[in-house]
Design a protein around this motif. Structure first.
Motif, mmCIF file in Angstrom:
data_model
loop_
_atom_site.group_PDB
_atom_site.id
_atom_site.type_symbol
_atom_site.label_atom_id
_atom_site.label_comp_id
_atom_site.label_asym_id
_atom_site.label_seq_id
_atom_site.Cartn_x
_atom_site.Cartn_y
_atom_site.Cartn_z
ATOM 1 N N VAL A 129 -3.697 -3.129 -15.363
ATOM 2 C CA VAL A 129 -5.277 -3.330 -15.862
ATOM 3 C C VAL A 129 -6.289 -4.152 -15.525
ATOM 4 N N SER A 130 -5.656 -5.249 -14.774
ATOM 5 C CA SER A 130 -6.746 -6.320 -14.233
ATOM 6 C C SER A 130 -6.537 -6.807 -12.942
ATOM 7 N N GLY A 131 -7.531 -7.140 -12.213
ATOM 8 C CA GLY A 131 -7.556 -7.883 -11.161
ATOM 9 C C GLY A 131 -7.264 -6.994 -9.898
ATOM 10 N N ASN A 132 -7.128 -7.249 -8.687
ATOM 11 C CA ASN A 132 -7.133 -6.345 -7.449
ATOM 12 C C ASN A 132 -5.754 -5.847 -7.260
ATOM 13 N N VAL A 133 -5.499 -4.750 -6.811
ATOM 14 C CA VAL A 133 -4.057 -3.913 -6.797
ATOM 15 C C VAL A 133 -3.380 -4.947 -5.554
ATOM 16 N N PRO A 134 -2.285 -5.321 -6.082
ATOM 17 C CA PRO A 134 -1.507 -6.317 -5.239
ATOM 18 C C PRO A 134 -1.194 -5.597 -3.972
ATOM 19 N N PHE A 135 -0.856 -6.382 -2.935
ATOM 20 C CA PHE A 135 -0.687 -5.675 -1.504
ATOM 21 C C PHE A 135 0.843 -5.118 -1.383
ATOM 22 N N GLY A 136 0.846 -3.800 -1.023
ATOM 23 C CA GLY A 136 2.011 -3.190 -1.210
ATOM 24 C C GLY A 136 2.237 -2.175 -2.037
ATOM 25 N N PHE A 137 1.163 -1.984 -2.972
ATOM 26 C CA PHE A 137 1.013 -1.210 -3.776
ATOM 27 C C PHE A 137 -0.382 -0.273 -3.868
ATOM 28 N N ARG A 138 -0.376 0.740 -4.404
ATOM 29 C CA ARG A 138 -1.758 1.461 -4.908
ATOM 30 C C ARG A 138 -1.720 1.936 -6.235
ATOM 31 N N ARG A 139 -2.827 2.035 -6.760
ATOM 32 C CA ARG A 139 -3.145 2.426 -8.237
ATOM 33 C C ARG A 139 -3.235 3.729 -8.360
ATOM 34 N N ASN A 140 -2.616 4.341 -9.560
ATOM 35 C CA ASN A 140 -2.592 5.858 -9.685
ATOM 36 C C ASN A 140 -3.860 5.712 -10.625
ATOM 37 N N TYR A 141 -4.794 6.301 -10.249
ATOM 38 C CA TYR A 141 -5.957 6.234 -11.441
ATOM 39 C C TYR A 141 -5.850 6.935 -12.598
ATOM 40 N N LYS A 142 -5.074 8.083 -12.148
ATOM 41 C CA LYS A 142 -4.649 9.058 -13.717
ATOM 42 C C LYS A 142 -3.682 8.462 -14.543
ATOM 43 N N THR A 143 -2.587 7.918 -13.884
ATOM 44 C CA THR A 143 -1.692 7.138 -14.899
ATOM 45 C C THR A 143 -1.655 5.814 -15.262
ATOM 46 N N VAL A 194 5.952 -4.885 4.862
ATOM 47 C CA VAL A 194 5.490 -6.405 5.309
ATOM 48 C C VAL A 194 5.962 -7.080 4.151
ATOM 49 N N VAL A 195 5.974 -6.681 2.958
ATOM 50 C CA VAL A 195 6.235 -7.469 1.773
ATOM 51 C C VAL A 195 7.701 -7.908 1.905
ATOM 52 N N ARG A 196 8.574 -6.933 2.300
ATOM 53 C CA ARG A 196 10.280 -6.988 2.402
ATOM 54 C C ARG A 196 10.306 -7.796 3.515
ATOM 55 N N TYR A 197 9.453 -7.834 4.828
ATOM 56 C CA TYR A 197 9.670 -8.768 5.697
ATOM 57 C C TYR A 197 9.423 -10.225 5.194
ATOM 58 N N ILE A 198 8.377 -10.406 4.657
ATOM 59 C CA ILE A 198 8.180 -11.681 4.082
ATOM 60 C C ILE A 198 9.361 -12.320 3.254
ATOM 61 N N PHE A 199 9.748 -11.608 2.209
ATOM 62 C CA PHE A 199 10.765 -12.065 1.482
ATOM 63 C C PHE A 199 11.901 -12.413 2.495
ATOM 64 N N ASP A 200 12.403 -11.448 3.575
ATOM 65 C CA ASP A 200 13.546 -11.500 4.082
ATOM 66 C C ASP A 200 13.309 -12.900 5.009
ATOM 67 N N LEU A 201 12.303 -13.012 5.596
ATOM 68 C CA LEU A 201 11.946 -14.323 6.258
ATOM 69 C C LEU A 201 12.209 -15.604 5.471
ATOM 70 N N HIS A 202 11.714 -15.433 4.283
ATOM 71 C CA HIS A 202 11.806 -16.717 3.264
ATOM 72 C C HIS A 202 13.297 -17.124 2.960
ATOM 73 N N LYS A 253 -1.520 -7.292 9.304
ATOM 74 C CA LYS A 253 -2.786 -7.610 8.602
ATOM 75 C C LYS A 253 -2.719 -7.500 7.260
ATOM 76 N N SER A 254 -3.510 -8.254 6.340
ATOM 77 C CA SER A 254 -3.752 -8.175 4.983
ATOM 78 C C SER A 254 -4.244 -6.855 4.650
ATOM 79 N N ALA A 255 -4.464 -6.702 3.304
ATOM 80 C CA ALA A 255 -5.099 -5.477 2.628
ATOM 81 C C ALA A 255 -6.423 -5.185 3.123
ATOM 82 N N LYS A 256 -7.054 -6.311 3.420
ATOM 83 C CA LYS A 256 -8.442 -6.214 3.804
ATOM 84 C C LYS A 256 -8.601 -6.287 5.597
ATOM 85 N N ASN A 257 -7.595 -6.286 6.061
ATOM 86 C CA ASN A 257 -7.426 -5.864 7.423
ATOM 87 C C ASN A 257 -7.823 -7.434 8.237
#
Length: 522
Positions: free
Chosen positions: A159-173, A185-193, A212-216
């Motif tokens: 309901v709030s804020g930008n959609v987190p990197f790695g996800f899309r928001r279904n505007y119907k549900t 990329v998110v899985r790669y970040i956690f593996d490296l961590h 690249k990030s969500a905003k390229n």
């Protein structure tokens, strides 16, 4: 609409709220066209000030375009907006705008009404009523919106804020769904961590390998840290119900309730893996806290805490305890990225060297203040005199306008357009305004004969005395006092690449010079 005054040059102010920005962009376009057409119908030239910000903001500093308009209000005959709520839905900002208009004798226009705030008591009342209603509406809308968000959060919806990197928001549900290319990329970040790499190293690897990030854009350090700490990646929705309040002179958001919904959407990182990564992150932060500069008993406060900024990328620079010295600190090398994706090359140094340079610069600043004070005491006030003469000419013009209003009122009385009661009311308004202007005129004339410089002199004397007392203060007092008259200290030390290849014990590298530039508060 009939206007009481003539206007030549207008300041058009446009504002939309960031909520539902895409939907509001069409509204903004419509408002712009309506106001431009209205300005043209008055044969007026105009400048446009537009911004995307909530009308409920109470800090004028956050309203950049409105602040810019008010700072240049003398250039315009009036402010033109679609309706009063576009100026602000906050009572404090509304009254600030009103005071500017009264002080500079500027009207506020909408396509439907003219508010002559400087000269008409009825218009001031109508403006205050309109602002009060706008402020009330903002409170009701905000409360309704928050209750809606709380209910949606409890249902596991985003309901709030930008959609987190790695996800899309279904505007119907209104639920989050995995976006496969970003999720990798998110899985790669956690593996490296979990392999033991820190956020700095992870950032460098991602950028080097072309991710690249969500905003390229290139990945920045805060982005990596947010991804690791965000429970959304284990399928959990967290909504913080916050209350805005002022503490220690600044606004903060205090969490009054936290809504946590697990298994709200598909996870990218298995919950047990996410917990393991964040437990590891907490342990690293505990160890790092021992060398970071913190306002705590263990580490103390340095003289330049929160004052040193990078002279290359303008970001705040970090301190750490000197590993070879249990007492001293060093300024860490700037680790931020430049716009081209390369690391900032501003190198660190022992903090004591910079502190010594700052002391010398402040003493030089004190000498300049003493010179300025001497000039004031010698009545070298040519600039102040020019400002007073400009104000005097503006008041004399206003008095001429008052006489024209008076003559026009007589004509209206003769023609029988106004009732006798209305004539008396208008005449009283003109007399009150005229008296106020004459009082201001006499005050300025008195200041021109013998300019009053006590405030300027007192301010300069106060800063000079403060600088004199710096040597008697402890570190914490010194830091707080410097912040009174220093805004930022820009530090720059770009060591040539060839020299960086040499040992850190190399004297040429060790003592390579740096520059500082102090930005003093006005």
């Amino acid at each position: 609409m009939y206007l009481d005054s003539e206007y030549n040059h207008l300041a058009i102010y446009l504002r939309i709220s960031p909520e539902k920005k895409n939907e509001n962009e069409e509204t903004l376009k419509n408002h712009r066209e309506i106001l431009i057409d209205y300005a043209k119908s008055l044969n007026c030239t105009y400048d446009i000030f537009g911004e995307v910000i909530s009308g409920g903001k109470s800090d004028l500093e956050e309203r950049k375009e409105l602040q810019r308009l008010l700072n240049s209000i003398e250039k315009y005959d009036a402010i033109l907006c679609f309706e009063l709520s576009r100026l602000s839905r906050n009572g404090l900002i509304s009254q600030t705008v009103k005071q500017y208009c009264m002080d500079y004798d500027k009207s506020i226009l909408t396509p439907y009404h003219e508010y002559d705030l400087a000269n008409n008591e009825n218009d001031r009342l109508m403006y205050d009523l309109g602002s009060l209603i706008s402020s009330h509406e903002h409170g009701v809308i905000g409360k309704r919106s928050k209750m809606n968000k709380i209910q949606m959060s409890k249902a596991g919806l985003h309901v709030s804020g930008n959609v987190p990197f790695g996800f899309r928001r279904n505007y119907k549900t209104k639920r989050l769904e995995i976006k496969d290319d970003e999720a990798r990329v998110v899985r790669y970040i956690f593996d490296l961590h979990l392999k033991g790499l820190g956020s700095y190293k992870i950032r460098d690897i991602l950028n080097k390998e072309g991710y690249k990030s969500a905003k390229n854009n290139y990945f920045e350090l805060p982005t990596i840290k947010r991804i690791i700490k965000n429970p959304v990646y284990k399928g959990t929705i967290v909504f913080n119900d916050r209350k805005r309040k002022k503490k220690n002179g600044r606004f903060i958001y205090e969490v009054v309730d936290k809504i946590v919904v697990e298994k709200a959407h598909p996870w990218i990182i298995p919950p047990e893996k996410w917990e393991m990564a964040n437990n590891e992150q907490e342990e690293r932060e505990k160890k790092a806290a021992l060398v970071r500069e913190k306002p705590a008993v263990k580490t103390g406060i340095t003289m330049l805490k929160d004052l040193i900024y990078c002279g290359v990328c303008n970001r705040k620079m970090a301190f750490q305890k000197d590993n070879k010295n249990s007492v001293g600190y060093t300024i860490k090398r700037c680790e931020y990225l430049l716009d081209n994706g390369n690391k900032c090359r501003n190198c660190g140094i022992k903090l004591e060297f910079v502190e010594q340079e700052v002391h010398e610069e402040i003493q030089s600043y004190k000498e300049k203040l003493n010179e300025a004070l001497e000039k004031l005491q010698l009545n070298n006030v040519s600039n102040i005199k020019e400002q007073l003469e400009l104000k005097l000419s503006m008041i004399e013009k206003q008095l001429e306008d008052i006489q024209l209003q008076h003559d026009r009122l007589i004509d209206l009385a003769i023609q029988g357009i106004f009732t006798p009661e209305k004539i008396r009311e208008k005449k009283q308004e003109i007399l009150i305004t005229e008296q106020h202007l004459y009082i201001e005129k006499n005050k300025i004339i008195g200041d021109l004969v013998k300019p009053s410089l006590e405030n300027v002199s007192e301010k300069l004397t106060g800063i000079i005395d403060t600088i004199e007392n710096l040597k008697t203060m402890n570190t914490e007092e010194l830091n707080e006092t410097l912040k009174i008259f220093i805004n930022k200290i820009y530090y720059t030390r770009i060591i040539p690449i060839d020299l960086l290849k040499k040992s850190t014990r190399n004297k040429e590298r060790k003592y390579y010079p740096f520059q500082i530039e102090i930005e003093y508060k006005q």
